[in-house]
Write a protein that holds these residues in place. Structure first.
Motif, PDB file in Angstrom:
ATOM      1  N   VAL A 116      -0.203   0.312  -0.709  1.00 25.65           N
ATOM      2  CA  VAL A 116      -0.175  -0.454  -1.949  1.00 25.65           C
ATOM      3  C   VAL A 116      -0.611  -1.887  -1.629  1.00 25.65           C
ATOM      4  O   VAL A 116      -0.440  -2.356  -0.507  1.00 25.65           O
ATOM      5  CB  VAL A 116       1.230  -0.477  -2.607  1.00 25.65           C
ATOM      6  CG1 VAL A 116       1.661   0.929  -2.980  1.00 25.65           C
ATOM      7  CG2 VAL A 116       2.275  -1.123  -1.703  1.00 25.65           C
ATOM      8  N   PHE A 117      -1.182  -2.541  -2.634  1.00 24.95           N
ATOM      9  CA  PHE A 117      -1.570  -3.943  -2.510  1.00 24.95           C
ATOM     10  C   PHE A 117      -0.748  -4.728  -3.528  1.00 24.95           C
ATOM     11  O   PHE A 117      -0.801  -4.447  -4.724  1.00 24.95           O
ATOM     12  CB  PHE A 117      -3.067  -4.110  -2.758  1.00 24.95           C
ATOM     13  CG  PHE A 117      -3.916  -3.469  -1.689  1.00 24.95           C
ATOM     14  CD1 PHE A 117      -4.109  -2.092  -1.661  1.00 24.95           C
ATOM     15  CD2 PHE A 117      -4.509  -4.242  -0.693  1.00 24.95           C
ATOM     16  CE1 PHE A 117      -4.881  -1.494  -0.675  1.00 24.95           C
ATOM     17  CE2 PHE A 117      -5.283  -3.655   0.305  1.00 24.95           C
ATOM     18  CZ  PHE A 117      -5.470  -2.286   0.314  1.00 24.95           C
ATOM     19  N   VAL A 172      -3.352   0.857  -5.661  1.00 23.15           N
ATOM     20  CA  VAL A 172      -2.686   1.914  -4.885  1.00 23.15           C
ATOM     21  C   VAL A 172      -3.778   2.811  -4.329  1.00 23.15           C
ATOM     22  O   VAL A 172      -4.645   3.281  -5.083  1.00 23.15           O
ATOM     23  CB  VAL A 172      -1.732   2.748  -5.773  1.00 23.15           C
ATOM     24  CG1 VAL A 172      -1.097   3.873  -4.965  1.00 23.15           C
ATOM     25  CG2 VAL A 172      -0.655   1.861  -6.395  1.00 23.15           C
ATOM     26  N   ILE A 173      -3.765   3.029  -2.994  1.00 23.06           N
ATOM     27  CA  ILE A 173      -4.724   3.973  -2.424  1.00 23.06           C
ATOM     28  C   ILE A 173      -3.988   5.135  -1.770  1.00 23.06           C
ATOM     29  O   ILE A 173      -2.891   4.984  -1.229  1.00 23.06           O
ATOM     30  CB  ILE A 173      -5.706   3.324  -1.417  1.00 23.06           C
ATOM     31  CG1 ILE A 173      -4.972   2.669  -0.246  1.00 23.06           C
ATOM     32  CG2 ILE A 173      -6.626   2.330  -2.107  1.00 23.06           C
ATOM     33  CD1 ILE A 173      -5.910   2.236   0.883  1.00 23.06           C
ATOM     34  N   CYS A 174      -4.585   6.307  -1.885  1.00 19.57           N
ATOM     35  CA  CYS A 174      -4.021   7.526  -1.291  1.00 19.57           C
ATOM     36  C   CYS A 174      -5.167   8.276  -0.627  1.00 19.57           C
ATOM     37  O   CYS A 174      -6.200   8.518  -1.267  1.00 19.57           O
ATOM     38  CB  CYS A 174      -3.391   8.371  -2.401  1.00 19.57           C
ATOM     39  SG  CYS A 174      -2.815   9.986  -1.845  1.00 19.57           S
ATOM     40  N   ASP A 175      -4.998   8.592   0.648  1.00 21.24           N
ATOM     41  CA  ASP A 175      -6.027   9.325   1.385  1.00 21.24           C
ATOM     42  C   ASP A 175      -7.392   8.606   1.306  1.00 21.24           C
ATOM     43  O   ASP A 175      -8.428   9.256   1.212  1.00 21.24           O
ATOM     44  CB  ASP A 175      -6.140  10.758   0.825  1.00 21.24           C
ATOM     45  CG  ASP A 175      -6.534  11.756   1.920  1.00 21.24           C
ATOM     46  OD1 ASP A 175      -5.999  11.662   3.036  1.00 21.24           O
ATOM     47  OD2 ASP A 175      -7.397  12.623   1.648  1.00 21.24           O
ATOM     48  N   GLY A 176      -7.326   7.283   1.327  1.00 20.30           N
ATOM     49  CA  GLY A 176      -8.552   6.482   1.341  1.00 20.30           C
ATOM     50  C   GLY A 176      -9.213   6.292  -0.014  1.00 20.30           C
ATOM     51  O   GLY A 176     -10.305   5.728  -0.094  1.00 20.30           O
ATOM     52  N   GLY A 213      -4.640  -2.493 -11.417  1.00 19.76           N
ATOM     53  CA  GLY A 213      -3.618  -2.133 -12.409  1.00 19.76           C
ATOM     54  C   GLY A 213      -4.011  -0.997 -13.336  1.00 19.76           C
ATOM     55  O   GLY A 213      -3.263  -0.671 -14.252  1.00 19.76           O
ATOM     56  N   ILE A 214      -5.163  -0.393 -13.087  1.00 17.85           N
ATOM     57  CA  ILE A 214      -5.627   0.651 -14.015  1.00 17.85           C
ATOM     58  C   ILE A 214      -5.664   2.016 -13.335  1.00 17.85           C
ATOM     59  O   ILE A 214      -6.246   2.175 -12.258  1.00 17.85           O
ATOM     60  CB  ILE A 214      -7.025   0.291 -14.576  1.00 17.85           C
ATOM     61  CG1 ILE A 214      -6.897  -0.936 -15.490  1.00 17.85           C
ATOM     62  CG2 ILE A 214      -7.648   1.468 -15.338  1.00 17.85           C
ATOM     63  CD1 ILE A 214      -8.192  -1.585 -15.860  1.00 17.85           C
ATOM     64  N   VAL A 215      -5.016   2.993 -13.971  1.00 18.57           N
ATOM     65  CA  VAL A 215      -5.121   4.397 -13.559  1.00 18.57           C
ATOM     66  C   VAL A 215      -6.046   5.039 -14.606  1.00 18.57           C
ATOM     67  O   VAL A 215      -5.690   5.088 -15.791  1.00 18.57           O
ATOM     68  CB  VAL A 215      -3.746   5.091 -13.557  1.00 18.57           C
ATOM     69  CG1 VAL A 215      -3.871   6.550 -13.122  1.00 18.57           C
ATOM     70  CG2 VAL A 215      -2.763   4.333 -12.662  1.00 18.57           C
ATOM     71  N   PRO A 216      -7.229   5.502 -14.186  1.00 16.02           N
ATOM     72  CA  PRO A 216      -8.231   5.917 -15.179  1.00 16.02           C
ATOM     73  C   PRO A 216      -7.728   6.926 -16.222  1.00 16.02           C
ATOM     74  O   PRO A 216      -8.098   6.827 -17.391  1.00 16.02           O
ATOM     75  CB  PRO A 216      -9.339   6.530 -14.309  1.00 16.02           C
ATOM     76  CG  PRO A 216      -9.181   5.867 -12.975  1.00 16.02           C
ATOM     77  CD  PRO A 216      -7.720   5.609 -12.806  1.00 16.02           C
TER      78      PRO A 216
END
Ligand SMILES: [Zn+2]
Length: 419
Positions: free
Chosen positions: A357-358, A388-392, A399-402
């Motif tokens: 997480v950043f 937030v990154i997961c598996d690169g 702040g946006i989840v598509p």
């Protein structure tokens, strides 16, 4: 291979660059040159701190549909009079949409792996795969599941490669989830444990959550839940046991010796008045402890950052302010958790899986930055999360989840939620 270069990110008290290559952290060093990384996307991370993302070690994702449905009562009354009747009406579509809603909430609060236990588990697997999060999804087994359904689930597990993974990327896998000692017969426990060993999958269970569970087990089997399951040979390194509130010193030793991972759920334990987790003793005895939110119906959210704060505070209620410091609870929620599930994440280090997480250091709750972990555990809220990154890969960016709007509007259309 796709590369992302995060420039000037705050890590371990200093500013550095972090290069993600494919699904791992390739290089962490100040001033990584762009020429070294031709295909890298460059992302400025000035005033952002990078931290490991969360591992939610125990939840029931699709229970988001029951958020606020029944509050402020004891576990057995809550289950029998409210939760189980509502759940009996849920369709596969409900489970899918409820899981997507949960995953959205988890991503937005910095979680990149969850250990689940619910019905229609294939729907939760589908939701997790589509949204790119890691998950271990337990097929729930109880005495009421029905032989035909159990056979179908077990056949599905036998079709999958050892370890229960679905798909090639290894992000999502199945587990077996015998619900608890009060809902699963001896014969069924033995079948589940045997199959879990045969297929190399986790056994995800509830254990010693309430005084009543322990008293009923003693009345029925002559021993406590931990001792009973141990006598059946169920307990081992592949077991993740949620709650573990009512255990004596000898039972703690049994759990430690067998290598059982304990998923501590402080908010659920407090809300259902189940009791106080023996955090200090368990920690001192070297028990394997991870942290989970439990389902939304007993929490009422999936915010692991909040869960860390509650865990640290609950541990101090006994009178020792030094019990479970911020660093320790942070490792339960990150490094310890991922380790328990055999996932090479939970640390920001070269070679580790790129789950992170950043956090915005300009957020008012992150300032002043005397101690980043202290701020993250005790002060922050999820508004401070930027990426937030997961598996690169980005699950949340700026702040946006598509998929956010689509998930919420699909959930609004569920017939089960219409009055
Ligand atoms: Zn639970």
């Amino acid at each position: 291979m796709k590369k992302i270069l995060f420039k000037n990110v705050f890590l371990n008290g200093t500013e550095t660059d972090v290069l993600v290559s494919g699904n791992r952290f390739e290089k962490i060093s100040p001033c990584i040159k762009i020429s070294d990384t031709e295909n890298a996307e460059i992302v400025s991370a000035k005033n952002l701190a990078i931290l490991p993302s969360f591992c939610n070690a125990h939840t029931h994702a699709a229970m988001t549909l029951l958020r606020g449905y029944a509050d402020d009562m004891e576990l057995f009354k809550w289950l029998k009079e409210h939760i189980w009747p509502f759940e009996a009406k849920l369709s596969a579509r409900d489970i899918y949409e409820g899981s997507r809603l949960a995953i959205l909430e988890m991503i937005r609060s910095g979680t990149t792996f969850f250990n689940d236990m619910y019905f229609e588990s294939a729907e939760t697997v589908r939701a997790a795969r589509e949204l790119g999060i890691r998950a271990c999804v337990g097929m729930t087994v109880t005495n009421f599941t029905g032989e035909e359904k159990i056979e179908k689930m077990f056949a599905r597990l036998r079709e999958l490669p050892k370890g229960g993974a679905v798909g090639d990327d290894g992000l999502v896998r199945f587990a077996i989830a015998p619900h608890a000692v009060y809902t699963v017969s001896e014969k069924l426990w033995l079948r589940c444990a045997e199959l879990a060993r045969e297929r190399g999958v986790l056994l995800h269970i509830h254990l010693s959550e309430t005084k009543k569970e322990v008293a009923d087990c003693v009345a029925e089997h002559g021993v406590s839940p931990v001792r009973w399951l141990d006598s059946l040979g169920v307990l081992g390194e592949n077991v993740v046991a949620a709650h573990v509130v009512h255990v004596d010193d000898e039972e703690i030793e049994i759990l430690r010796e067998r290598g059982v991972t304990i998923a501590h759920n402080p908010v659920s334990n407090m809300k259902l008045a189940s009791g106080v987790f023996r955090a200090e003793t368990l920690s001192a005895r070297g028990a394997k402890i991870a942290l989970g939110t439990d389902g939304t119906a007993s929490n009422n959210n999936l915010d692991m950052r909040e869960e860390m704060k509650f865990a640290a505070l609950l541990a101090k209620v006994g009178g020792n302010p030094e019990a479970v410091p911020a660093e320790e609870v942070f490792s339960w929620a990150t490094r310890n958790g991922f380790r328990a599930f055999g996932i090479d994440a939970g640390e920001i280090a070269e070679g580790k899986l790129a789950d992170a997480v950043f956090v915005d250091l300009n957020n008012e709750r992150m300032f002043p930055n005397h101690n980043l972990i202290s701020n993250w555990v005790y002060s922050a809220d999820t508004r401070a999360l930027r990426h937030v990154i997961c598996d690169g890969k980005f699950l949340m960016r700026d702040g946006i989840v598509p998929a956010e709007d689509e998930i919420l509007s699909a959930a609004r259309e569920l017939p089960s939620l219409k009055k």
